[in-house]
Design a protein around this motif. Structure first.
Motif, PDB file in Angstrom:
ATOM      1  N   GLU A   1       0.827  -1.208   0.000  1.00 14.68           N
ATOM      2  CA  GLU A   1       0.000   0.000   0.000  1.00 14.68           C
ATOM      3  C   GLU A   1       0.862   1.260   0.000  1.00 14.68           C
ATOM      4  O   GLU A   1       0.580   2.217  -0.748  1.00 14.68           O
ATOM      5  CB  GLU A   1      -0.949  -0.010   1.205  1.00 14.68           C
TER       6      GLU A   1
ATOM      7  N   THR B   1      -6.223   9.151  -4.039  1.00 15.76           N
ATOM      8  CA  THR B   1      -6.634   8.069  -3.152  1.00 15.76           C
ATOM      9  C   THR B   1      -6.493   6.780  -3.934  1.00 15.76           C
ATOM     10  O   THR B   1      -6.640   6.759  -5.161  1.00 15.76           O
ATOM     11  CB  THR B   1      -8.072   8.251  -2.637  1.00 15.76           C
ATOM     12  N   LEU B   2      -6.185   5.697  -3.256  1.00 16.84           N
ATOM     13  CA  LEU B   2      -5.884   4.445  -3.933  1.00 16.84           C
ATOM     14  C   LEU B   2      -7.084   3.497  -3.965  1.00 16.84           C
ATOM     15  O   LEU B   2      -7.412   2.923  -5.005  1.00 16.84           O
ATOM     16  CB  LEU B   2      -4.692   3.766  -3.247  1.00 16.84           C
ATOM     17  N   ARG B   3      -7.761   3.331  -2.837  1.00 18.12           N
ATOM     18  CA  ARG B   3      -8.758   2.275  -2.705  1.00 18.12           C
ATOM     19  C   ARG B   3      -9.909   2.388  -3.698  1.00 18.12           C
ATOM     20  O   ARG B   3     -10.382   1.384  -4.238  1.00 18.12           O
ATOM     21  CB  ARG B   3      -9.320   2.244  -1.275  1.00 18.12           C
TER      22      ARG B   3
ATOM     23  N   CYS C   1       2.722   1.661  -3.465  1.00 18.43           N
ATOM     24  CA  CYS C   1       1.805   2.138  -4.504  1.00 18.43           C
ATOM     25  C   CYS C   1       1.474   3.611  -4.305  1.00 18.43           C
ATOM     26  O   CYS C   1       1.518   4.415  -5.260  1.00 18.43           O
ATOM     27  CB  CYS C   1       0.528   1.309  -4.494  1.00 18.43           C
ATOM     28  N   THR C   2       1.141   3.984  -3.079  1.00 15.74           N
ATOM     29  CA  THR C   2       0.782   5.376  -2.794  1.00 15.74           C
ATOM     30  C   THR C   2       1.942   6.309  -3.071  1.00 15.74           C
ATOM     31  O   THR C   2       1.786   7.372  -3.684  1.00 15.74           O
ATOM     32  CB  THR C   2       0.311   5.515  -1.335  1.00 15.74           C
TER      33      THR C   2
ATOM     34  N   GLU D   1       2.817   6.732  -6.892  1.00 11.63           N
ATOM     35  CA  GLU D   1       1.826   7.516  -7.626  1.00 11.63           C
ATOM     36  C   GLU D   1       1.849   8.990  -7.234  1.00 11.63           C
ATOM     37  O   GLU D   1       1.680   9.869  -8.090  1.00 11.63           O
ATOM     38  CB  GLU D   1       0.429   6.931  -7.413  1.00 11.63           C
ATOM     39  N   THR D   2       2.046   9.270  -5.947  1.00 12.15           N
ATOM     40  CA  THR D   2       1.984  10.661  -5.497  1.00 12.15           C
ATOM     41  C   THR D   2       3.294  11.407  -5.714  1.00 12.15           C
ATOM     42  O   THR D   2       3.303  12.547  -6.181  1.00 12.15           O
ATOM     43  CB  THR D   2       1.598  10.738  -4.009  1.00 12.15           C
TER      44      THR D   2
ATOM     45  N   LYS E   1      -5.619   0.183 -10.772  1.00 16.40           N
ATOM     46  CA  LYS E   1      -4.800  -0.334  -9.678  1.00 16.40           C
ATOM     47  C   LYS E   1      -3.830  -1.404 -10.156  1.00 16.40           C
ATOM     48  O   LYS E   1      -2.700  -1.511  -9.660  1.00 16.40           O
ATOM     49  CB  LYS E   1      -5.704  -0.864  -8.549  1.00 16.40           C
TER      50      LYS E   1
ATOM     51  N   ILE F   1      -0.908   0.409 -11.427  1.00 21.44           N
ATOM     52  CA  ILE F   1      -0.121   0.963 -10.324  1.00 21.44           C
ATOM     53  C   ILE F   1       0.790  -0.110  -9.729  1.00 21.44           C
ATOM     54  O   ILE F   1       1.983   0.112  -9.499  1.00 21.44           O
ATOM     55  CB  ILE F   1      -1.055   1.556  -9.251  1.00 21.44           C
TER      56      ILE F   1
ATOM     57  N   GLN G   1     -10.040   3.538  -6.699  1.00 20.49           N
ATOM     58  CA  GLN G   1      -9.740   3.516  -8.128  1.00 20.49           C
ATOM     59  C   GLN G   1     -10.235   2.223  -8.781  1.00 20.49           C
ATOM     60  O   GLN G   1     -10.409   1.197  -8.132  1.00 20.49           O
ATOM     61  CB  GLN G   1      -8.236   3.684  -8.359  1.00 20.49           C
TER      62      GLN G   1
END
Length: 329
Positions: free
Chosen positions: A125, A266-268, A128-129, A132-133, A275, A278, A270
């Protein structure tokens, strides 16, 4: 049908709203894996969800948990990469707080041979976050200056290491002087204790005005305009959380003058295909650096699954440096 034990949210509130229940063990369909969960990576989203501040997207259930590691017990008919017995770690939208969990094949990666399940559960998690950010949206490059808020969190400790690995200078905010020293040990260059220091004044004192290229903000609220003050011309602000509130004043004039970019992430929520892409980017860009030790997940502690209430209290009190992992027998 075989049952399994899960932790569900009975009603949003304090840590007592987490309750152990028996549920039917799911059967994998399509591209899903059924994973025997061995370790669960806790995230701030779990705590916020328990408090009623981060509701599940429509159609999902009441079992929290966004990432896990374990063994594949069974696979759906469309699975190609994995088979029963494989060790995997995975990103999920719900359900990691259980003895078994379904995960999409495209959101799962093989656990490296020399990793245990606790280490694997600490990666997905936050990796991935952060990718992407900081890199996809934030476009951080070598030689640039990066400020990360909540630098001692799971995402923060990952962002510090990834940013340093590409040659960026890293400033960070944390809540104690002890955490400043800990984050410096993993590559942070300059720490600010937000409890007794103003991060705007401290940053300007160190760098001068408008000298930060990218800010990753997990805090929100009144940090919004204060962040913009620090950004250099064409600087970027990526919003990842809202611990201090979901609203804040935005200086349009400042944005226009300095040609700033503000992005949210936000990830969840998407789409599955997004995902999958990602996770693929993490595997290609960052897993080699995890495997050679350039980046090492920071784990505050590993606790038994039965101690989930104490684990949540630890996170609520902001005592952790890095990830809290729940180990499932």
């Amino acid at each position: 049908m075989t049952s399994m034990q899960v932790v569900a949210i009975s009603a949003p509130g304090d840590s007592s709203s987490l309750v152990f229940q028996n549920r039917i063990k799911p059967v994998p369909e399509g591209s899903n894996l059924l994973i025997r969960v061995r370790a669960i990576g806790m995230n701030r989203a779990d705590s916020l969800q328990r408090q009623g501040l981060y509701p599940m997207p429509p159609g999902l259930g009441d079992v929290p948990g966004l990432e896990l590691a374990g063994e594949v017990e069974a696979v759906g008919p469309d699975v190609q990469r994995f088979k029963a017995g494989d060790r995997v770690f995975a990103l999920v939208a719900e359900g990691a707080y259980g003895e078994y969990c379904l995960a999409d094949e495209g959101l799962s990666l093989p656990v490296p041979e020399n990793w245990d399940f606790a280490k694997a559960a600490a990666v997905m998690e936050v990796a991935c976050t952060t990718n992407e950010t900081v890199f996809e949206l934030g476009q951080l490059e070598s030689g640039q200056t990066f400020l990360v808020h909540a630098g001692a969190s799971g995402v923060g400790t990952t962002a510090v290491q990834m940013a340093k690995s590409v040659g960026a200078r890293v400033l960070f905010t944390v809540g104690t002087d002890q955490k400043i020293e800990l984050v410096k040990q993993i590559g942070g260059d300059f720490g600010i204790n937000y409890q007794n220091q103003d991060f705007v004044a401290e940053s300007i004192n160190l760098l001068g005005e408008a000298a930060i290229d990218l800010i990753q903000d997990l805090v929100g609220g009144d940090y919004l305009t204060r962040n913009l003050e620090l950004l250099s011309p064409a600087g970027r602000l990526v919003l990842v959380g809202a611990l201090r509130g979901e609203t804040g004043e935005l200086s349009i004039g400042l944005m226009l003058k300095k040609r700033l970019k503000v992005c949210g992430f936000t990830l969840r929520a998407q789409k599955l295909e997004d995902k999958r892409r990602i996770v693929s980017r993490v595997e290609q860009r960052w897993m080699p650096k995890y495997m050679d030790g350039t980046i090492d997940p920071v784990i505050h502690c590993v606790m038994p699954f039965r101690d989930v209430h104490q684990a949540h209290q630890l996170m609520d009190n902001n005592e952790n440096f890095g990830k809290i992992i729940l180990e499932v027998d």
